[in-house]
Design an enzyme around this catalytic site. Structure first.
Site, PDB file in Angstrom:
ATOM      1  N   ASP A   8      25.008 -46.677 -31.501  1.00 38.44           N
ATOM      2  CA  ASP A   8      24.762 -47.558 -32.646  1.00 38.44           C
ATOM      3  C   ASP A   8      23.312 -48.035 -32.637  1.00 38.44           C
ATOM      4  O   ASP A   8      23.017 -49.160 -32.234  1.00 38.44           O
ATOM      5  CB  ASP A   8      25.753 -48.746 -32.519  1.00 38.44           C
ATOM      6  N   LYS A  44      21.172 -47.563 -35.452  1.00 47.57           N
ATOM      7  CA  LYS A  44      20.792 -47.948 -36.832  1.00 47.57           C
ATOM      8  C   LYS A  44      19.364 -47.541 -37.193  1.00 47.57           C
ATOM      9  O   LYS A  44      18.525 -48.383 -37.494  1.00 47.57           O
ATOM     10  CB  LYS A  44      20.965 -49.452 -37.043  1.00 47.57           C
ATOM     11  N   THR A  55      26.494 -57.516 -42.043  1.00 43.62           N
ATOM     12  CA  THR A  55      27.376 -58.645 -42.384  1.00 43.62           C
ATOM     13  C   THR A  55      26.671 -59.984 -42.170  1.00 43.62           C
ATOM     14  O   THR A  55      27.146 -61.016 -42.622  1.00 43.62           O
ATOM     15  CB  THR A  55      28.687 -58.604 -41.571  1.00 43.62           C
ATOM     16  N   LYS A 107      31.229 -47.777 -27.934  1.00 47.91           N
ATOM     17  CA  LYS A 107      30.028 -47.972 -28.748  1.00 47.91           C
ATOM     18  C   LYS A 107      28.939 -48.551 -27.870  1.00 47.91           C
ATOM     19  O   LYS A 107      29.152 -49.562 -27.200  1.00 47.91           O
ATOM     20  CB  LYS A 107      30.316 -48.931 -29.912  1.00 47.91           C
ATOM     21  N   ARG A 140      34.607 -58.217 -28.061  1.00 45.82           N
ATOM     22  CA  ARG A 140      35.084 -59.296 -27.177  1.00 45.82           C
ATOM     23  C   ARG A 140      36.593 -59.405 -26.989  1.00 45.82           C
ATOM     24  O   ARG A 140      37.023 -59.745 -25.884  1.00 45.82           O
ATOM     25  CB  ARG A 140      34.472 -60.630 -27.637  1.00 45.82           C
ATOM     26  N   ASP A 144      13.453 -45.407 -40.764  1.00 48.21           N
ATOM     27  CA  ASP A 144      12.020 -45.112 -40.673  1.00 48.21           C
ATOM     28  C   ASP A 144      11.715 -44.027 -41.702  1.00 48.21           C
ATOM     29  O   ASP A 144      12.584 -43.690 -42.509  1.00 48.21           O
ATOM     30  CB  ASP A 144      11.683 -44.650 -39.235  1.00 48.21           C
TER      31      ASP A 144
END
Ligand code: C5P
Length: 234
Positions: free
Chosen positions: A59, A61, A119, A32, A211, A64
């Site tokens: 990614d 997002k 989130t 990603k 991570r 518009d």
């Protein structure tokens, strides 16, 4: 349906990212790329990763007006990414335009998924700043249904919401889920986390792991452990 472990390559420059990925001499992870790396390195980063055999989830997002999103998606499609995304908040017409832009002349296209509510947005913040008074879970359900209405393939959500989303949108509606940690690992700043094995039980199709792999002492071993737990493969 395809299932996979996606490694979130949250690096600030391409060199570090490529050096990190060179360690993976066996199975080439699905990667990603987010805004940070893409804005730093541009389309060449996607090309380099594809040349090295990595499937790519870009990614970015998008959110518009429909025409702008349609034209931007056409560019991403020509870069041959495997998965990309929009904000469901852009509405059904915007998501339909995204899908149109993404679809190549031969009818093929990358997977397109929608972000429901980030989130980082709590129910309280959603009410206060966005004036959305419904419960957060209802908003997630409604946005997921909008994405399905627009013809999208699925949504990004918490693994804990994956079953709920599939209940309402069907089992073939893809759930891409971050917030994954090993049972014996650090949570970092993620709050609602699950293990790769639990994410599989809950119905996730793709887990996004950052991570726990990128910061591991042995990233290849950590990636392999994700694959073993989530995909049941070594
Ligand atoms: O390092 P970690 O495993 O927490 O990385 C998770 C990745 O998934 C990051 O790239 C983060 O931005 C992304 N993400 C998330 N929660 C969302 C959407 C994306 O953690 N709701």
């Amino acid at each position: 349906m395809a299932k996979d472990v996606i490694v979130a390559c949250d690096f600030s420059d391409g060199k570090t990212c490529l050096e990190f990925l060179e360690q993976f001499t066996g199975r080439k992870p699905y990667v990603k790329i987010g805004m940070e790396l893409y804005y730093a390195e541009g389309p060449q980063m996607v090309r380099k990763l594809k040349e090295r055999g990595h499937p790519v989830f870009l990614d970015l997002k998008l959110h518009d007006i429909p025409n702008t999103v349609m034209k931007s998606m056409k560019v991403l499609s020509s870069m041959n990414v495997d998965m990309c995304n929009v904000h469901a908040a852009g509405t059904v017409p915007m998501m339909e335009a995204a899908l149109k832009g993404l679809t190549r002349e031969d009818g093929s296209r990358p997977l397109l998924i929608a972000v429901t509510q980030l989130t980082s947005t709590s129910e309280e913040i959603m009410k206060r700043d966005l004036l959305i008074q419904e419960p957060l879970q209802e908003v997630v359900r409604h946005y997921a249904e909008n994405a399905k209405t627009a013809g999208l393939d699925g949504v990004v959500c918490s693994p804990l919401e994956a079953g709920f989303v599939k209940e309402h949108c069907g089992n073939d509606f893809i759930t891409v889920t971050p917030g994954v940690r090993f049972a014996d690992g650090e949570k970092g700043d993620q709050v609602r986390v699950t293990t790769p094995a639990r994410a599989r039980e809950l119905g996730s199709d793709y887990i996004v792991v950052g991570r726990p792999v990128t910061q591991a002492d042995d990233p290849v071993a950590a990636y392999r452990r994700c694959c073993e737990e989530f995909l049941n493969i070594g």
